[in-house]
Design a protein around this motif. Structure first.
Motif, PDB file in Angstrom:
ATOM      1  N   SER A  21       0.004   1.114  -6.801  1.00 40.19           N
ATOM      2  CA  SER A  21      -0.827   1.540  -5.673  1.00 40.19           C
ATOM      3  C   SER A  21      -0.963   3.057  -5.609  1.00 40.19           C
ATOM      4  CB  SER A  21      -0.231   1.005  -4.361  1.00 40.19           C
ATOM      5  OG  SER A  21      -0.997   1.441  -3.257  1.00 40.19           O
TER       6      SER A  21
ATOM      7  N   SER B  92      -4.806   2.235  -3.387  1.00 39.93           N
ATOM      8  CA  SER B  92      -5.465   0.932  -3.288  1.00 39.93           C
ATOM      9  C   SER B  92      -4.420  -0.153  -3.057  1.00 39.93           C
ATOM     10  CB  SER B  92      -6.247   0.629  -4.567  1.00 39.93           C
ATOM     11  OG  SER B  92      -7.304   1.555  -4.735  1.00 39.93           O
TER      12      SER B  92
ATOM     13  N   ILE C   7       0.851  -1.195   0.000  1.00 38.96           N
ATOM     14  CA  ILE C   7       0.000   0.000   0.000  1.00 38.96           C
ATOM     15  C   ILE C   7       0.883   1.239   0.000  1.00 38.96           C
ATOM     16  CG2 ILE C   7      -1.764   1.307   1.240  1.00 38.96           C
ATOM     17  CD1 ILE C   7      -2.600  -1.363   2.558  1.00 38.96           C
TER      18      ILE C   7
END
Length: 319
Positions: free
Chosen positions: A133, A139, A6
């Motif tokens: 990400s 995300s 992340i």
């Protein structure tokens, strides 16, 4: 080994500091990789990206991005799956907007941090995942990494190896300094279980007082109990059990005993939380709790999915 990656933007670092203290992270949209987030899976959160040419903008081509580094890499482990949460603001920008912006959240436990992590020192799949990400609003991205790579990261964070067992992870004494992610002028907020028993008692008494006043105003007869629930409310031959929790934190999680959980499942119950309580010391050096934001969860029956063990009672086999 499957790992969830992340990327966290600089703009979201205040959220990240709170999330790490509250042991939770959330998304505006989690995407297909959310199914990979289950209890025990390693989670890598990276922020403070910089590039050799001095630019910090991570939304550049991958060819440029892979030559950069992360100022902070947080090693963590998910302690549950992604769930859609009710209308409870937790992160600072949610509170400022008076709106839930990150409805999909999952619980996690931080383990350690590594500084100035060069992407060139790791397989390309890692930099690719962080690049994907950050370009999808943070995300999660699921990838496979050899255990040896995880061990390399752990050693960079001052650990001997990545703990593979839940018991090993839970025994970590590493304290994450979230202040490193915040501007110097931003005050860090306390979270979790209050360590000082005198302060904890003052907070609990204040929360119970707030709750009792609320139910009296609503027309209930109120009796303080304590165990296995805090308040018994009666009205027109109806009984309602109320479990009260008070905290100086934002209350992403609260601690429950097995008897409190059992009581909530066997009787009509509500959970009354007072968060953001202020504590000051009077002239006699006694803690005085005040204020806070109250929230009631009615028809409360804590689900198994929202519960996770933090300690066990072990029967020692003496004979």
């Amino acid at each position: 080994m499957q790992v969830v990656v992340i990327a966290v933007s600089r703009e979201a670092q205040t959220n990240l500091a709170v999330g790490l203290e509250e042991n939770v992270w959330g998304f505006t949209r989690s995407g297909p990789a959310a199914v990979a987030i289950q209890a025990g899976i390693p989670v890598l959160l990276g922020t403070n990206f910089t590039h050799p040419n001095g630019r910090g903008n991570p939304r550049i081509s991958y060819e440029e991005y892979k030559t950069g580094r992360l100022g902070v890499l947080i090693l963590a482990r998910a302690t549950g799956r992604v769930r859609t949460v009710p209308d409870v603001e937790l992160f600072p920008d949610e509170i400022a907007a008076n709106n839930v912006l990150y409805r999909e959240r999952f619980p996690l436990s931080p383990l350690a941090t590594a500084s100035n992590v060069e992407f060139a020192d790791y397989p390309a799949v890692l930099s690719e995942a962080f690049h994907r990400s950050i370009n999808s609003v943070g995300s999660p991205v699921a990838i496979d990494l050899p255990e040896s790579v995880l061990d390399q990261m752990a050693k960079g964070a001052g650990l001997d190896q990545w703990p593979l067992l839940e018991s090993q992870f839970g025994e970590s004494t590493f304290e994450l300094d979230a202040d490193d992610l915040l501007p110097a002028t931003t005050r860090r907020r306390g979270a979790g279980r209050e360590s000082d028993p005198i302060v904890r008692m003052a907070i609990e008494k204040h929360a119970v007082s707030v709750a009792m006043q609320h139910y009296r105003t609503a027309g209930w007869s109120v009796e303080e109990r304590g165990k296995p629930f805090d308040i018994l409310c009666t009205r027109d031959h109806h009984e309602l059990r109320v479990e009260v929790k008070g905290t100086r934190s934002l209350a992403a999680t609260v601690e429950l005993t097995i008897n409190e959980v059992r009581s909530a499942h066997e009787h009509p119950s509500e959970l009354f939380i007072v968060r953001n309580i202020q504590v000051e010391w009077n002239a006699a050096q006694e803690p005085v709790a005040s204020g806070g934001d109250a929230r009631i969860f009615d028809a409360w029956q804590p689900s198994k999915e929202a519960l996770r063990p933090i300690r066990f009672t072990y029967e020692v086999p003496w004979e």
